[in-house]
Design a protein around this motif. Sequence first.
Motif, PDB file in Angstrom:
ATOM      1  N   PHE A 181     -60.093  18.354  32.810  1.00 42.22           N
ATOM      2  CA  PHE A 181     -60.167  19.606  33.552  1.00 42.22           C
ATOM      3  C   PHE A 181     -58.883  19.860  34.330  1.00 42.22           C
ATOM      4  N   ARG A 182     -58.621  21.130  34.596  1.00 38.86           N
ATOM      5  CA  ARG A 182     -57.353  21.569  35.159  1.00 38.86           C
ATOM      6  C   ARG A 182     -57.085  20.965  36.530  1.00 38.86           C
ATOM      7  N   TYR A 183     -55.810  20.775  36.793  1.00 42.50           N
ATOM      8  CA  TYR A 183     -55.390  20.166  38.060  1.00 42.50           C
ATOM      9  C   TYR A 183     -55.707  21.062  39.251  1.00 42.50           C
ATOM     10  N   ASP A 184     -55.645  22.394  39.074  1.00 46.97           N
ATOM     11  CA  ASP A 184     -55.910  23.279  40.215  1.00 46.97           C
ATOM     12  C   ASP A 184     -57.361  23.200  40.662  1.00 46.97           C
ATOM     13  N   LEU A 185     -58.256  22.681  39.815  1.00 45.35           N
ATOM     14  CA  LEU A 185     -59.625  22.396  40.238  1.00 45.35           C
ATOM     15  C   LEU A 185     -59.678  21.055  40.965  1.00 45.35           C
ATOM     16  N   ALA A 186     -59.083  20.034  40.335  1.00 46.10           N
ATOM     17  CA  ALA A 186     -59.181  18.664  40.861  1.00 46.10           C
ATOM     18  C   ALA A 186     -58.462  18.496  42.198  1.00 46.10           C
ATOM     19  N   GLU A 187     -57.400  19.267  42.433  1.00 45.35           N
ATOM     20  CA  GLU A 187     -56.625  19.069  43.662  1.00 45.35           C
ATOM     21  C   GLU A 187     -57.404  19.467  44.918  1.00 45.35           C
ATOM     22  N   LYS A 188     -58.513  20.164  44.747  1.00 53.00           N
ATOM     23  CA  LYS A 188     -59.335  20.562  45.886  1.00 53.00           C
ATOM     24  C   LYS A 188     -60.530  19.635  46.082  1.00 53.00           C
TER      25      LYS A 188
END
Length: 269
Positions: A181-188
């Motif tokens: 899954f995309r990093y912009d999801l995981a970074e939160k």
Amino acid sequence: MIEEEEINVLLTDLLEIYGYDFTNYSRASLKRRIHRLWSLGKFSSFAELRYRIQSDANYMERFVEGLTVNVTEMFRDPAFYKSLRTVVIPTLASKPFIRIWHAGCSTGEEVYSMAILLKEANLLHKSLLYGTDLNPEVLDRARKGIFTAAPMKQYSESYILSGGTSDFSSYYTAQYGYVKFRYDLAEKMVFLTHNLVSDGSSNEFDLILCRNVLIYFDKALQQRVLGLFNESLGPLGYLALGAKETLKFSTLQPVFKQLDGEKIWRKIG
């Protein structure tokens, strides 16, 4: 078969040696899982099983994982996620910062589902999602955001039923039978080891989700955990439970108002 007293000995070992406290878990389901692990391990005696748990940290972690229930999926129960999308999340939009806690998150599929909802509501940039679990191994998997590709078709269908209108596959990249899954999801997201039996909470949350965890606890432990959630929720915060879980008959029932037809309660007291 392992005797009742031998189960007590195992639970004492796990608590005193490793700090895992299963003593207030529902005894019937706990016994079923211990007997399953006993059969899988093909142990010749209880003493052999006990020695293995005491002396082999790797096996102990697998044993603990076998005692905890790590069944989860993305957008599980689409109607529930539709309520989050249409009723709960819009009320959080006015907040300067949004904190959400997934308690007992297992491998994190529901945390990623929530991140997608927040992304589509244009709120992810000011949100932080906490995923906690007793088991550090499942949290490692959650942090990586890598899952098998096989269930993605089902997840995509559930996503659409929850009100999703994007191409679900745009949220991940697929390769060699896995998706990331995309990093912009995981970074939160922040994933932390947390024991609902014994640990407290130092944050104030706008939404707490603990779905299909309380059913494995006895009544006293359920009440303790619900009290922890109440203390951890900010004013007018939301609590979401599993399909067979409820605040009815709890001492906290007067403090919450249930959303019509859903396992979501809003703190009003």
